[in-house]
Design an enzyme around this catalytic site. Structure first.
Site, mmCIF file in Angstrom:
data_model
loop_
_atom_site.group_PDB
_atom_site.id
_atom_site.type_symbol
_atom_site.label_atom_id
_atom_site.label_comp_id
_atom_site.label_asym_id
_atom_site.label_seq_id
_atom_site.Cartn_x
_atom_site.Cartn_y
_atom_site.Cartn_z
ATOM 1 N N LYS A 184 -59.212 -6.391 21.645
ATOM 2 C CA LYS A 184 -57.882 -6.365 22.256
ATOM 3 C C LYS A 184 -57.934 -6.825 23.719
ATOM 4 O O LYS A 184 -57.053 -7.522 24.197
ATOM 5 C CB LYS A 184 -57.298 -4.964 22.183
ATOM 6 N N ASN A 221 -56.281 7.524 12.174
ATOM 7 C CA ASN A 221 -56.687 6.219 12.728
ATOM 8 C C ASN A 221 -58.189 5.998 12.545
ATOM 9 O O ASN A 221 -58.816 5.307 13.338
ATOM 10 C CB ASN A 221 -56.307 6.135 14.214
ATOM 11 N N ASP A 237 -56.372 -9.862 12.195
ATOM 12 C CA ASP A 237 -55.818 -9.186 13.371
ATOM 13 C C ASP A 237 -55.446 -10.122 14.523
ATOM 14 O O ASP A 237 -54.475 -9.872 15.214
ATOM 15 C CB ASP A 237 -56.825 -8.142 13.871
ATOM 16 N N ARG A 283 -61.540 4.359 11.036
ATOM 17 C CA ARG A 283 -61.710 2.911 10.874
ATOM 18 C C ARG A 283 -62.992 2.545 10.140
ATOM 19 O O ARG A 283 -63.938 3.318 10.088
ATOM 20 C CB ARG A 283 -61.778 2.260 12.270
ATOM 21 N N ARG A 307 -56.348 3.806 20.768
ATOM 22 C CA ARG A 307 -56.101 3.104 22.029
ATOM 23 C C ARG A 307 -55.218 3.989 22.913
ATOM 24 O O ARG A 307 -54.392 4.748 22.420
ATOM 25 C CB ARG A 307 -55.407 1.770 21.774
ATOM 26 N N SER A 362 -49.628 -2.738 15.135
ATOM 27 C CA SER A 362 -50.844 -2.095 14.640
ATOM 28 C C SER A 362 -50.539 -1.154 13.472
ATOM 29 O O SER A 362 -49.533 -0.435 13.501
ATOM 30 C CB SER A 362 -51.483 -1.279 15.761
ATOM 31 N N ASN A 392 -45.982 -8.617 -2.300
ATOM 32 C CA ASN A 392 -45.509 -9.424 -1.166
ATOM 33 C C ASN A 392 -45.739 -10.915 -1.413
ATOM 34 O O ASN A 392 -45.135 -11.764 -0.764
ATOM 35 C CB ASN A 392 -46.192 -8.981 0.128
ATOM 36 N N HIS A 408 -51.415 -11.580 18.142
ATOM 37 C CA HIS A 408 -51.807 -10.433 17.309
ATOM 38 C C HIS A 408 -51.402 -10.752 15.867
ATOM 39 O O HIS A 408 -50.443 -10.188 15.342
ATOM 40 C CB HIS A 408 -51.077 -9.195 17.846
ATOM 41 N N CYS A 434 -49.581 -1.689 10.447
ATOM 42 C CA CYS A 434 -48.404 -1.988 9.605
ATOM 43 C C CYS A 434 -48.784 -2.877 8.424
ATOM 44 O O CYS A 434 -47.932 -3.540 7.837
ATOM 45 C CB CYS A 434 -47.326 -2.684 10.424
ATOM 46 N N TYR A 488 -63.974 4.828 21.968
ATOM 47 C CA TYR A 488 -63.207 4.447 20.770
ATOM 48 C C TYR A 488 -63.060 2.914 20.714
ATOM 49 O O TYR A 488 -62.740 2.269 21.735
ATOM 50 C CB TYR A 488 -61.819 5.109 20.764
ATOM 51 N N GLY A 489 -63.223 2.361 19.543
ATOM 52 C CA GLY A 489 -63.255 0.913 19.325
ATOM 53 C C GLY A 489 -62.281 0.078 20.142
ATOM 54 O O GLY A 489 -62.683 -0.779 20.928
ATOM 55 N N GLY A 490 -60.987 0.331 19.968
ATOM 56 C CA GLY A 490 -59.984 -0.509 20.627
ATOM 57 C C GLY A 490 -60.081 -0.486 22.145
ATOM 58 O O GLY A 490 -59.606 -1.391 22.824
ATOM 59 N N GLY A 502 -49.542 -6.294 -3.187
ATOM 60 C CA GLY A 502 -49.697 -7.579 -3.873
ATOM 61 C C GLY A 502 -48.361 -8.259 -4.162
ATOM 62 O O GLY A 502 -48.266 -9.493 -4.214
HETATM 63 C C1 OXD Z 1 -54.814 -2.270 16.599
HETATM 64 C C2 OXD Z 1 -56.073 -2.667 15.942
HETATM 65 O O1 OXD Z 1 -54.728 -1.161 17.142
HETATM 66 O O2 OXD Z 1 -56.113 -3.760 15.373
HETATM 67 O O3 OXD Z 1 -53.888 -3.096 16.599
HETATM 68 O O4 OXD Z 1 -57.048 -1.918 15.993
HETATM 69 MN MN MN Z 2 -54.390 -4.997 15.773
#
Ligand code: OXD
Ligand code: MN
Length: 604
Positions: free
Chosen positions: A208, A376, A279, A378, A71, A250, A505, A228, A252, A199-201, A503
């Protein structure tokens, strides 16, 4: 042939075609025959590489241009009539100027190409949550990804009927020129324009652009929320279920948490996790006075590196069929895919994400430029592939939330978990979130930045008004979810992660949900909220080595639960600086009050 009589749709398609001048217009009806024909065409043109159909049936690989891998926040604009309404942390452009600029760029850009018209729904078609979009695009890759990520086809046009309104999305690849790349949002016109990216995002406009930026604006005006957030369900040994929504910046670990596999003894006791979304959550007040959430998407656009059988078995399984991989490496020995972290052994013969042969001997974990897959890179995978997808995934009403979690990457200061004192204090905690940046967006990684509610790049209006909307929503819910903050990323003095994460968590989720019971488990009140009594986090059967010779134990747990008032006093000062210096006047009084309380508590 046009698939609708809706004049607004027809006008939008005609205007887009007049501008971009495609040779041909193809309406996407969502049929398997049409989608298969497009895949074939993309393979012939080289846009997609067909993978081993025995090992990865119906899976393909796509490579973007090297200048187009994430992004682009500094080229993403909110175009409101008044600059003030876009707020201080969005890039703003005057709508007339933005339309003119994009029209100039897109004019004639589809000559010699086909323009695809994608009718899609965010949310289950026909549900109260659902909203329809029409994306026109000159990219087959976009059509195929949208077909995974959203509900695509004629049923969306039927739901619109002759008069229905929709979100307009115009995407043109143009020359994929980074200097002329713009991702424009016109929340006052329900319109999105994206040029010069693939690019996807930036180009899967349902995600998004619509489901967060435009939808957050709609939510503010219509009294609901677009967040989000992942959504997961926990089944308890007595078969009761509770649902949690969680916001993390994103890359994380939202997908990992959403698909968590509980430790063995939890599973044996009967705990299970199911995934509703990884997401995005759209959240409304239910008739019962609780907050109800749906995942408006239909697939996962997940980060590939680091995903493996152990870190996220369910995500990996989700990619085993009907998946499009982007910018991962191609293992030429068996025409499958590879990325850093997929397996310990490095494949011998790979083509890297830029299309060049990759030399495993030169691979250095610490040097990203030696990676075979882009950090990044995907996978776009159908949600229905996920072994732990929730039976409520297609529910029209969504799921009731018991807890909301905020979290970020913080090496110090923030404890493993703490609970807010009440809704407004929870909103304060979300508003003050900061996290280290990741590869999901262009720019430096590992830099600490404020990312309120993980929505910094995704709020389609003024951030102060967004905070106020959260406070207002709190007034509408009789039975609000409890709000928590987690930090899986605390490190020791040598930079080693102190908490195992993944796991494990589950151990923290268990405590969180015990705090949501009618008779909650006790907790320790601190300057920042409630933290667990170390005895109340189950660390049995936990075998984690923080570093050589140092095992995770009760003392380590106590350490990551500590709240250091001195550090928090500095944090409060920093938050005040952010509020005053960055967000400014529109922050609601309720949040200033929470900041004052934090400051006072740290002095006590
Ligand atoms: C982001 C995603 O960038 O979900 O947050 O792709
Ligand atoms: Mn996201």
């Amino acid at each position: 042939m046009a698939l609708t009589k809706n004049k607004k749709v027809l006008d939008f398609v005609a205007a887009s075609a007049e501008l971009a001048q495609p040779d041909k217009i193809v309406w996407i009806d969502g049929s398997e025959t049409q989608i298969n024909a497009l895949k074939k065409e993309a393979v012939t043109s080289g846009e997609l590489i067909k993978l081993n159909q025995n090992l990865l049936p119906d899976c393909y690989l796509h490579r973007t241009k090297v200048n187009d891998v994430a992004r682009v926040e500094d080229r993403t604009f909110i175009c409101t009539k008044n600059k003030e309404d876009a707020g201080p942390i969005n890039y703003w452009m005057d709508p007339n100027q933005a339309y003119e600029l994009c029209n100039e760029i897109a004019r004639g850009s589809m000559k010699g190409r086909t323009m695809y018209v994608i009718p899609y729904s965010m949310g289950v078609v026909g549900s109260d949550f659902a909203k329809i979009g029409i994306e026109v695009t000159d990219s087959i890759y976009v059509v195929l990804n949208m077909n995974i990520m959203t509900r695509v086809g004629k049923q969306c046009l039927d739901a619109l009927g002759k008069e229905g309104d929709f979100i307009k999305g115009f995407h043109a690849k143009c020359d994929v020129d980074a200097d002329k790349r713009y991702i424009m949002h016109f929340p006052e016109d329900n319109t999105i324009i994206s040029v010069n990216s693939a690019y996807g995002g930036n180009v899967l406009l349902g995600k998004k652009c619509f489901a967060l930026r435009i939808a957050s604006y709609l939510g503010k005006n219509e009294g609901w929320m677009a967040e989000h957030m992942l959504i997961l369900g926990v089944t308890f040994p007595d078969k009761t279920k509770k649902y949690i929504a969680a916001a993390f910046p994103s890359a994380c670990g939202k997908t990992n948490l959403a698909m968590l596999i509980p430790p063995k003894h939890y599973k044996e006791a009967g705990y299970e996790i199911e995934t509703v979304g990884d997401d995005i959550a759209w959240i409304r007040v239910g008739e019962d006075g609780r907050l109800w959430a749906v995942n408006p998407e239909n697939g996962f656009f997940g980060v590939a590196p680091g995903t493996n059988e152990h870190s996220n078995y369910n995500a990996l399984q989700s990619t085993k069929r009907g998946t499009i991989f982007t910018n991962v490496a191609l293992n030429t020995d068996d025409m499958t895919v590879w990325w850093e972290g997929l397996s310990k052994e490095l494949p011998e013969h790979c083509i890297d994400w830029t299309g060049k042969p990759w030399n495993p001997a030169k691979f250095d974990k610490k040097d990203k430029s030696t990676c075979s897959a882009h950090p990044n890179s995907r996978f776009t995978a159908p949600a229905e592939n996920c072994p732990c997808i929730s039976p409520e995934f297609n529910s029209k009403t969504g799921v009731p939330l018991s807890a909301i979690i905020f979290g970020g990457r913080r090496a110090s200061t923030t404890p493993l978990v703490y609970q807010s004192r009440d809704w407004n204090h929870g909103v304060f905690i979300g508003s003050a979130m900061s996290s280290e940046t990741t590869a999901a967006a262009t720019g430096a990684t590992g830099v600490l930045r404020h990312d309120p509610m993980a929505m910094k790049p995704f709020t389609g209006y003024h951030m102060g008004d967004y905070f106020a909307h959260w406070v207002e929503m709190g007034k509408k819910v009789k039975n609000p979810p409890k709000i928590f903050n987690v930090n899986w990323f605390r490190t020791d003095e040598n930079g080693n992660f102190m908490w195992p994460g993944f796991g494990d968590n589950m151990r923290v989720l268990e405590w969180i949900l015990k705090r949501c019971d009618e008779n909650p488990i006790d907790a320790v009140e601190t300057a920042i909220g409630y933290v667990p009594n170390p005895d109340d986090i189950d660390i049995s059967e936990l075998d984690y080595e923080i570093c050589k010779g140092k095992k995770f134990d009760k003392a380590a747990l106590a350490e990551i639960l500590t709240v250091d008032k001195e550090k928090w006093s500095k944090e409060a000062e920093e938050i005040e600086g952010y509020y005053n210096g960055t967000i400014g006047s529109r922050i609601p009084k309720e949040l200033w009050d929470c900041l004052e309380t934090l400051k006072k508590n740290c002095k006590k």
